[in-house]
Design an enzyme around this catalytic site. Structure first.
Site, PDB file in Angstrom:
ATOM      1  N   GLU A  57       0.842  -1.192   0.000  1.00  0.00           N
ATOM      2  CA  GLU A  57       0.000   0.000   0.000  1.00  0.00           C
ATOM      3  C   GLU A  57       0.876   1.241   0.000  1.00  0.00           C
ATOM      4  O   GLU A  57       1.904   1.296   0.670  1.00  0.00           O
ATOM      5  CB  GLU A  57      -0.897   0.006   1.243  1.00  0.00           C
ATOM      6  CG  GLU A  57      -1.816   1.220   1.325  1.00  0.00           C
ATOM      7  CD  GLU A  57      -2.715   1.219   2.560  1.00  0.00           C
ATOM      8  OE1 GLU A  57      -3.796   1.820   2.492  1.00  0.00           O
ATOM      9  OE2 GLU A  57      -2.323   0.631   3.595  1.00  0.00           O
ATOM     10  N   LYS A 126      -9.871   1.694  -2.574  1.00  0.00           N
ATOM     11  CA  LYS A 126     -10.100   1.232  -1.199  1.00  0.00           C
ATOM     12  C   LYS A 126     -11.541   1.515  -0.788  1.00  0.00           C
ATOM     13  O   LYS A 126     -12.007   2.651  -0.840  1.00  0.00           O
ATOM     14  CB  LYS A 126      -9.121   1.938  -0.262  1.00  0.00           C
ATOM     15  CG  LYS A 126      -9.060   1.398   1.150  1.00  0.00           C
ATOM     16  CD  LYS A 126      -7.920   2.090   1.893  1.00  0.00           C
ATOM     17  CE  LYS A 126      -7.662   1.489   3.247  1.00  0.00           C
ATOM     18  NZ  LYS A 126      -6.465   2.104   3.891  1.00  0.00           N
ATOM     19  N   CYS A 167      -5.659  -2.885   2.698  1.00  0.00           N
ATOM     20  CA  CYS A 167      -5.454  -2.637   4.124  1.00  0.00           C
ATOM     21  C   CYS A 167      -6.712  -2.814   4.970  1.00  0.00           C
ATOM     22  O   CYS A 167      -7.099  -3.927   5.290  1.00  0.00           O
ATOM     23  CB  CYS A 167      -4.834  -1.255   4.321  1.00  0.00           C
ATOM     24  SG  CYS A 167      -4.007  -1.054   5.926  1.00  0.00           S
TER      25      CYS A 167
END
Length: 293
Positions: A57, A126, A167
């Site tokens: 990331e 995301k 994440c």
């Protein structure tokens, strides 16, 4: 000669294994240096047999809401051009971690995936923004600068189908469940857990997602930089469908490898057939948004 070529092709298609390489990159404040490091490490990963390569990331920028606006790029742009070239030069599927993306006046935390021909085959924004507040330890609010994505993201390889999260997405079990039900056998999560959540939850979440869904799970973190404003935990990891850690980095820059064995995955699903045993008459997890982000 023809028979030899046929057997070679046959072996290629019947093989139940492929090699995954996970790059734990040391990220600096100099974007050009980060991109140069990506080129070198993807080449090294391919040289080590990696057929699918995973980056961390925010690989081109320090991680932090104050950095996202100044490091953000359009897609396609400078960083994705480097990813495209690296994938093509090394003939790998390259999961390009994530970068801050600017689009239409909004910022996103976005992962792009490139095929061995250098073409972009997926963009995942995301979905779940990292907004947490652990008193006395860490407060972080991605929503101060970022907007969330609104799509599931999966892509096909000759080896297997892959589901992508970034994440914080890993904390949401429903996403992994849907990916598994849609045929994904490998889930990849570029992520930058920190020194509070990393030791507590990083490995636990990966093992949980892998075990619950009988899939391989791989995570790629930036290497730890104690001098950074946000200190990443590191410890990029690959977990198998039995919930075992099969490869794991330390805190420093490294490349780790794992041989993804789809026959082993199939055997586990036969031995413990949770998919067939689900009570769909009592409960269901479904998706309302299809496609790639």
């Amino acid at each position: 000669i023809v028979e030899a070529a046929y057997l070679s092709v046959k072996r290629l298609f019947v093989s139940s294994e492929f090699r995954l390489a996970v790059v734990q990159l040391q990220v600096s404040s100099v974007k050009a240096d980060n991109l140069s490091r990506v080129r070198r490490l993807v080449k090294e990963a391919a040289g080590g047999g990696g057929q699918v390569v995973l980056l961390p990331e925010c690989f081109n920028s320090p991680y932090g809401t104050s950095f996202f606006p100044s490091y953000a790029e359009k897609i396609p742009g400078e960083s994705t051009q480097v990813l495209s070239e690296a994938a093509k030069e090394n003939k790998v599927y390259l999961v390009g971690g994530s970068i801050p993306e600017e689009d239409g006046g909004k910022l996103y935390n976005s992962c792009t995936v490139f095929g061995p021909d250098g073409e972009m085959i997926l963009k995942h924004r995301k979905i779940h923004l990292f907004d947490i507040d652990v008193p006395g330890k860490i407060r972080f609010q991605e929503s101060e600068t970022l907007s969330p994505g609104d799509s599931l993201s999966m892509f096909e390889t000759p080896f297997c189908k892959v589901g992508v999260g970034i994440c914080y997405d890993i904390r949401f079990a429903e996403l992994a469940q849907i990916y598994s039900r849609k045929g994904c056998q490998l889930l990849v999560y570029p992520g930058a857990f920190n020194m509070t959540t990393g030791p507590a939850h990083w490995e636990l979440l990966q093992r949980g997602r892998a075990l619950d869904n009988q899939v391989y799970v791989a995570t790629a973190s930036p290497a730890r930089d104690e001098s950074a404003s946000y200190v990443a935990w590191g410890h990029s990891t690959v977990v198998n469908p039995w919930g075992e850690v099969v490869s794991k980095a330390g805190p420093e820059e490294a490349i780790i490898y794992a041989d993804i064995d789809l026959q082993y995955l199939s055997d586990i699903r036969q031995q413990i057939p949770i998919t067939a045993q689900r009570r769909d008459d009592l409960y269901a997890v479904t998706s309302t948004q299809e496609g790639s982000g």
